[in-house]
Motif scaffolding. Structure first.
Motif, PDB file in Angstrom:
ATOM      1  N   LYS A   2      61.920  70.712  33.316  1.00 32.90           N
ATOM      2  CA  LYS A   2      61.773  69.582  34.234  1.00 32.90           C
ATOM      3  C   LYS A   2      62.895  69.582  35.269  1.00 32.90           C
ATOM      4  N   HIS A  57      62.281  70.094  39.252  1.00 29.45           N
ATOM      5  CA  HIS A  57      62.726  69.087  40.225  1.00 29.45           C
ATOM      6  C   HIS A  57      63.722  69.673  41.215  1.00 29.45           C
ATOM      7  N   TYR A  72      54.440  76.386  37.299  1.00 30.50           N
ATOM      8  CA  TYR A  72      54.917  75.631  36.146  1.00 30.50           C
ATOM      9  C   TYR A  72      53.765  75.131  35.285  1.00 30.50           C
TER      10      TYR A  72
END
Length: 112
Positions: free
Chosen positions: A50, A54, A83
């Motif tokens: 994550k 980001h 992803y």
């Protein structure tokens, strides 16, 4: 007949597979302890993925979004699709645990 166009499979399966529970508790002698270790490792992997996603998507962030920018930003879409195609963190954690790549210890067992 063999297929000449076979695609090399990734090391970790991207789909759910059936596992023998007896193989999961060989190192801990307790299936529940093994599942806790796997779930904690899966949470670590998910958090890292994550954060990485980001970070990559932050490069494309703009203060004002308009309709043209949404349709023109193909790189951001490709990163997101990459992803999405990656194996799930739980599958990676199970694979690491089964192959002995996860360090774990139980302080309660060490005190005895």
């Amino acid at each position: 007949m063999s297929n000449n166009n076979e695609i090399a499979k990734p090391t970790v399966s991207s789909t759910t597979i059936t596992r023998d529970l007896r193989t999961l508790d060989t190192t801990t002698d307790n299936i529940y302890e093994s599942l806790v270790i796997i779930s904690k490792r899966a949470n670590q992997i998910a958090a890292n993925m994550k954060e990485e996603l980001h970070g990559k998507l932050a490069e494309f962030a703009s203060s004002n979004d308009n309709l043209e920018e949404i349709f023109e930003n193909r790189e951001q879409i490709e990163i997101s699709k990459h992803y999405e195609r990656m194996p799930k963190p739980s599958l990676v954690a199970i694979d690491e645990f089964v192959h002995g790549k996860v360090y774990h210890r139980n302080p309660a067992k060490e005190q005895k």
